[in-house]
Design an enzyme around this catalytic site. Structure first.
Site, PDB file in Angstrom:
ATOM      1  N   ASP A  37      -4.803   6.624 -22.376  1.00 59.22           N
ATOM      2  CA  ASP A  37      -5.343   6.007 -23.587  1.00 59.22           C
ATOM      3  C   ASP A  37      -4.446   4.801 -23.814  1.00 59.22           C
ATOM      4  OD1 ASP A  37      -5.643   5.150 -26.273  1.00 59.22           O
ATOM      5  OD2 ASP A  37      -6.688   7.015 -26.685  1.00 59.22           O
ATOM      6  N   HIS A  38      -4.940   3.620 -23.487  1.00 59.02           N
ATOM      7  CA  HIS A  38      -4.007   2.487 -23.426  1.00 59.02           C
ATOM      8  C   HIS A  38      -3.409   2.142 -24.791  1.00 59.02           C
ATOM      9  CE1 HIS A  38      -7.510  -0.011 -24.564  1.00 59.02           C
ATOM     10  NE2 HIS A  38      -6.637  -0.910 -24.956  1.00 59.02           N
TER      11      HIS A  38
ATOM     12  N   HIS B 293      -8.881   6.299 -28.977  1.00 61.51           N
ATOM     13  CA  HIS B 293      -7.839   5.449 -29.569  1.00 61.51           C
ATOM     14  C   HIS B 293      -7.596   5.778 -31.046  1.00 61.51           C
ATOM     15  CE1 HIS B 293      -8.481   3.404 -25.889  1.00 61.51           C
ATOM     16  NE2 HIS B 293      -9.454   2.600 -26.275  1.00 61.51           N
TER      17      HIS B 293
HETATM   18  P1  NDP Z   1     -16.035  -1.462 -12.901  1.00 59.57           P
HETATM   19  O1  NDP Z   1     -17.438  -1.294 -13.361  1.00 59.57           O
HETATM   20  O2  NDP Z   1     -15.546  -2.848 -12.642  1.00 59.57           O
HETATM   21  O3  NDP Z   1     -15.882  -0.538 -11.606  1.00 59.57           O
HETATM   22  C1  NDP Z   1     -14.689  -0.451 -10.833  1.00 59.57           C
HETATM   23  C2  NDP Z   1     -15.067  -0.298  -9.378  1.00 59.57           C
HETATM   24  O4  NDP Z   1     -15.682   0.963  -9.196  1.00 59.57           O
HETATM   25  C3  NDP Z   1     -16.066  -1.319  -8.906  1.00 59.57           C
HETATM   26  O5  NDP Z   1     -15.425  -2.496  -8.486  1.00 59.57           O
HETATM   27  C4  NDP Z   1     -16.750  -0.593  -7.791  1.00 59.57           C
HETATM   28  O6  NDP Z   1     -15.963  -0.707  -6.615  1.00 59.57           O
HETATM   29  C5  NDP Z   1     -16.740   0.839  -8.233  1.00 59.57           C
HETATM   30  N1  NDP Z   1     -18.015   1.185  -8.878  1.00 59.57           N
HETATM   31  C6  NDP Z   1     -18.692   0.489  -9.815  1.00 59.57           C
HETATM   32  N2  NDP Z   1     -19.809   1.128 -10.179  1.00 59.57           N
HETATM   33  C7  NDP Z   1     -19.845   2.267  -9.470  1.00 59.57           C
HETATM   34  C8  NDP Z   1     -20.735   3.358  -9.407  1.00 59.57           C
HETATM   35  N3  NDP Z   1     -21.832   3.406 -10.166  1.00 59.57           N
HETATM   36  N4  NDP Z   1     -20.452   4.356  -8.577  1.00 59.57           N
HETATM   37  C9  NDP Z   1     -19.348   4.326  -7.812  1.00 59.57           C
HETATM   38  N5  NDP Z   1     -18.462   3.302  -7.835  1.00 59.57           N
HETATM   39  C10 NDP Z   1     -18.695   2.298  -8.651  1.00 59.57           C
HETATM   40  O7  NDP Z   1     -15.085  -0.707 -13.931  1.00 59.57           O
HETATM   41  P2  NDP Z   1     -13.829  -1.230 -14.689  1.00 59.57           P
HETATM   42  O8  NDP Z   1     -12.862  -1.767 -13.698  1.00 59.57           O
HETATM   43  O9  NDP Z   1     -14.250  -2.070 -15.824  1.00 59.57           O
HETATM   44  O10 NDP Z   1     -13.277   0.120 -15.328  1.00 59.57           O
HETATM   45  C11 NDP Z   1     -12.697   1.105 -14.536  1.00 59.57           C
HETATM   46  C12 NDP Z   1     -12.379   2.311 -15.406  1.00 59.57           C
HETATM   47  O11 NDP Z   1     -11.503   1.896 -16.446  1.00 59.57           O
HETATM   48  C13 NDP Z   1     -13.601   2.901 -16.109  1.00 59.57           C
HETATM   49  O12 NDP Z   1     -13.428   4.287 -16.208  1.00 59.57           O
HETATM   50  C14 NDP Z   1     -13.547   2.274 -17.501  1.00 59.57           C
HETATM   51  O13 NDP Z   1     -14.155   3.097 -18.466  1.00 59.57           O
HETATM   52  C15 NDP Z   1     -12.045   2.184 -17.725  1.00 59.57           C
HETATM   53  N6  NDP Z   1     -11.660   1.126 -18.656  1.00 59.57           N
HETATM   54  C16 NDP Z   1     -11.967  -0.169 -18.384  1.00 59.57           C
HETATM   55  C17 NDP Z   1     -11.601  -1.159 -19.260  1.00 59.57           C
HETATM   56  C18 NDP Z   1     -11.881  -2.593 -18.957  1.00 59.57           C
HETATM   57  O14 NDP Z   1     -11.473  -3.427 -19.760  1.00 59.57           O
HETATM   58  N7  NDP Z   1     -12.546  -2.918 -17.858  1.00 59.57           N
HETATM   59  C19 NDP Z   1     -10.875  -0.864 -20.516  1.00 59.57           C
HETATM   60  C20 NDP Z   1     -10.569   0.537 -20.693  1.00 59.57           C
HETATM   61  C21 NDP Z   1     -10.959   1.478 -19.779  1.00 59.57           C
HETATM   62  P3  NDP Z   1     -16.589  -0.569  -5.152  1.00 59.57           P
HETATM   63  O15 NDP Z   1     -18.001  -1.063  -5.221  1.00 59.57           O
HETATM   64  O16 NDP Z   1     -15.697  -1.440  -4.322  1.00 59.57           O
HETATM   65  O17 NDP Z   1     -16.485   0.856  -4.821  1.00 59.57           O
HETATM   66  C1  BG6 Z   2     -11.408  -0.106 -24.643  1.00 60.75           C
HETATM   67  C2  BG6 Z   2     -12.843  -0.104 -25.050  1.00 60.75           C
HETATM   68  O1  BG6 Z   2     -10.948   1.204 -24.452  1.00 60.75           O
HETATM   69  O2  BG6 Z   2     -10.625  -0.706 -25.672  1.00 60.75           O
HETATM   70  C3  BG6 Z   2     -13.325  -1.508 -25.347  1.00 60.75           C
HETATM   71  O3  BG6 Z   2     -13.626   0.434 -23.986  1.00 60.75           O
HETATM   72  C4  BG6 Z   2     -12.428  -2.171 -26.371  1.00 60.75           C
HETATM   73  O4  BG6 Z   2     -14.661  -1.498 -25.837  1.00 60.75           O
HETATM   74  C5  BG6 Z   2     -10.973  -2.059 -25.932  1.00 60.75           C
HETATM   75  O5  BG6 Z   2     -12.812  -3.531 -26.488  1.00 60.75           O
HETATM   76  C6  BG6 Z   2     -10.067  -2.566 -27.031  1.00 60.75           C
HETATM   77  O6  BG6 Z   2      -8.751  -2.593 -26.563  1.00 60.75           O
HETATM   78  P1  BG6 Z   2      -7.683  -3.594 -27.200  1.00 60.75           P
HETATM   79  O7  BG6 Z   2      -6.420  -3.250 -26.500  1.00 60.75           O
HETATM   80  O8  BG6 Z   2      -8.183  -4.980 -26.921  1.00 60.75           O
HETATM   81  O9  BG6 Z   2      -7.671  -3.315 -28.671  1.00 60.75           O
END
Ligand code: NDP
Ligand code: BG6
Length: 513
Positions: free
Chosen positions: A200-201, A263
């Site tokens: 939980d960041h 959060h």
């Molecule tokens: P992405 O949607 O960018 O997915 C990450 C990677 O996972 C992709 O580059 C792809 O890599 C693979 N992927 C995408 N969709 C699928 C699918 N349907 N099935 C299997 N593999 C898939 O996610 P994020 O990087 O945004 O987030 C990663 C995790 O972090 C998630 O659990 C998200 O909830 C969490 N998170 C993200 C935040 C953010 O700001 N992005 C903030 C807080 C939490 P490849 O195709 O190379 O396998």
């Molecule tokens: C993530 C949520 O966990 O936290 C986003 O998935 C949200 O929707 C983000 O924008 C907010 O984080 P921060 O650190 O910018 O307050």
């Protein structure tokens, strides 16, 4: 970089024992989080000399990416997203130990190949290295990844696997109580709880950690921290951003799954828990779980509901016209997903009986602010009864989590002059004024703590279940009600008017941060 001009945070961290040789493998390494947060976090740890001398980064994903291309992607993400500019010398030290493995998340053979790669990297290091496995994929593939970590032997490469293999799991951890329980079972089938780091960041944010210090290292607050003196507590996690391009994800999530269950509930737990017996991770987590379990079930009856949900409509944010939620990319024009939720919680324990805790979180609100406000009871008005001479406010203590990190105490003071007139005044502590700016990002702290094996700032399995126990009945209720009870609020406002009414019923009102 390592001199006395460093941020105090880093001086503190350098007292940590160094992490053991580490190979960090990121699943989902071609994704958004890896580019925006994880790679920049690793780079900034290197800048601060906090990475072990023997360190290697392995990306993993479905799409084949040659090592060189992965290195270039990582280089570009540092250039674009790091809080400090790229230093090529420091980057070169990471780059030469960066690799990419491709394969499906449900392909056992690919995991066996990954294990061989990790063993080859370790052989090059010439010594045993711990594996930190960071699962940064969409949650739909958390389960196959964990199972394959077990089946391939990656989870048990060493006899002493507990201290040699750690798994970091991104949020969301489940979508309801059943799925969180199921995921915990899958994880427990492969790992010991102490090997698991649920992210939980918000816990990595400096000001969230400071909450513990302010509460428990200052004797002036603790005696007041209870139902005798506290009138109500308000926790606001407001964002001015909309859903942007994440409409597809957000439609399945909404404010309660995306922000409140994790959060906001963590902020509540740290604010309201009993003093832990020590700073040991388990002691702190035990207290958080006790607190979460003491929250009374939500009253969902429309006449006296503890919960308000709403969606933003078009409006002005920072002077710019913005579209409504239902008009956003990837969002259904009939969407039933809430972009705002407020909750009135009652905690059924000796300390907090009768003190309402108000939580709210929303997108496209007036401004980005996260704060925890402890509103104290008003003083007896025998001496300064309220008239135009005596403008008295109830005292409050507000922790500004972000931005403008710090805390503020609201007091009543005498206006200078011959007459006795009063006015509320504020005493501020500002992080940036005292400690300077450029505080490390939450992910830097969390990646480092996972490498060091310190689980304090991560969520334990029972914590996440306790939090889902409160929120899941709410989702079931909403699912049965369709659109009924969904309010609107104009983008750039502080949320729906109905949320004000919930507080008025108790003689309270939302602060305007
Ligand atoms: P992405 O949607 O960018 O997915 C990450 C990677 O996972 C992709 O580059 C792809 O890599 C693979 N992927 C995408 N969709 C699928 C699918 N349907 N099935 C299997 N593999 C898939 O996610 P994020 O990087 O945004 O987030 C990663 C995790 O972090 C998630 O659990 C998200 O909830 C969490 N998170 C993200 C935040 C953010 O700001 N992005 C903030 C807080 C939490 P490849 O195709 O190379 O396998
Ligand atoms: C993530 C949520 O966990 O936290 C986003 O998935 C949200 O929707 C983000 O924008 C907010 O984080 P921060 O650190 O910018 O307050």
């Amino acid at each position: 970089m390592s001199d006395d001009s460093r941020h105090p945070f880093l001086k503190g961290l350098s007292k940590h024992r160094g992490a053991q040789p580490t190979i960090i493998t990121i699943f989902g390494a071609s994704g958004d989080l890896c580019a925006r947060k994880l790679v920049p976090a690793i780079y900034n740890l290197a800048v601060d000399n906090l990475l072990p001398a023997d360190f290697s980064l392995i990306g993993y994903g479905r799409k084949p990416i040659p090592d060189d291309e992965f290195r270039k992607l990582a280089h570009d993400s540092i250039t674009q997203f790091s809080r400090r500019p790229l230093n090529e010398d420091i980057w070169n030290r990471i780059e030469k130990n960066a690799h990419y493995c491709s394969g499906g998340y449900d392909e056992l053979d690919a995991f066996v190949a990954l294990k061989e790669k990790i063993e080859a990297v370790e052989k090059d290091m010439g010594r045993e290295a711990q594996s930190v496995i960071y699962v940064s994929t969409p949650p739909s593939v958390f389960e196959p990844i964990i199972k394959n970590l077990g089946a391939s032997g990656l989870a048990t490469r060493y006899q002493d696997a507990d201290s040699h293999t750690k798994v970091v799991i991104e949020k969301p951890f489940g979508k309801d109580l059943d799925s969180a329980r199921h995921l915990n079972k899958v994880i427990q089938g492969v790992f010991q709880e102490r090997q698991v780091y649920r992210i939980d960041h918000y816990l990595g944010k400096e000001t969230v950690q400071d909450l513990l210090v302010q509460r428990f290292a200052n004797s002036i607050f603790e005696p007041l921290w209870n139902r005798q003196y506290v009138d109500n507590v308000q926790i606001t996690v407001a964002e001015s951003l909309g859903v942007g391009t994440r409409g597809g994800y957000y439609e399945q999530s909404g404010a309660t799954r995306d922000m409140i269950q994790n959060h906001t509930m963590q902020l509540l737990a740290l604010t309201a828990m009993e003093p832990p017996v020590s700073l040991d991770p388990e002691a702190i987590r035990d207290e958080k779980v006790k607190l979460l379990k003491a929250i009374k079930p939500l009253n969902l009856d429309y006449q006296n509901s503890d919960v308000i949900r709403a969606q933003y409509t078009e409006g002005l944010v920072d002077g710019q016209k913005v579209e409504g939620y239902r008009q956003s990319e990837g969002v259904s024009p009939e969407s039933e997903t809430e972009t705002y939720a407020s909750l009135r919680l009652n905690i059924n324990n000796w300390r907090w009986e009768g003190v309402p805790f108000y939580l709210r979180s929303g997108k496209r609100m007036a401004r980005r602010v996260t704060e925890i406000a402890i509103q104290f009871k008003r003083p007896p008005s025998t001496l300064f009864s309220e008239n135009e001479m005596f403008n008295l406010a109830a005292n409050s203590l507000v922790f500004q989590i972000q931005p403008d990190e710090g805390s503020t105490v609201l007091l009543n003071a005498k206006i200078p002059g011959l007459q006795t007139r009063t006015q509320p005044v504020k005493m501020h502590f500002k992080y940036s004024a005292t400690f300077g700016s450029n505080t490390p990002e939450a992910y830097e702290r969390l990646v480092l703590d996972a490498m060091l094996g310190d689980g304090t700032l991560f969520i334990r399995g029972d914590e996440t279940e306790a939090s889902w126990s409160l929120i899941t009945p709410l989702h079931e209720f909403w699912a049965s009600e369709g659109q009924r009870g969904m309010e609107n609020y104009v983008s750039g406002s502080w949320g729906p008017r109905a949320a004000d009414r919930v507080l008025w019923e108790k003689g309270h009102e939302w602060r305007r941060p």
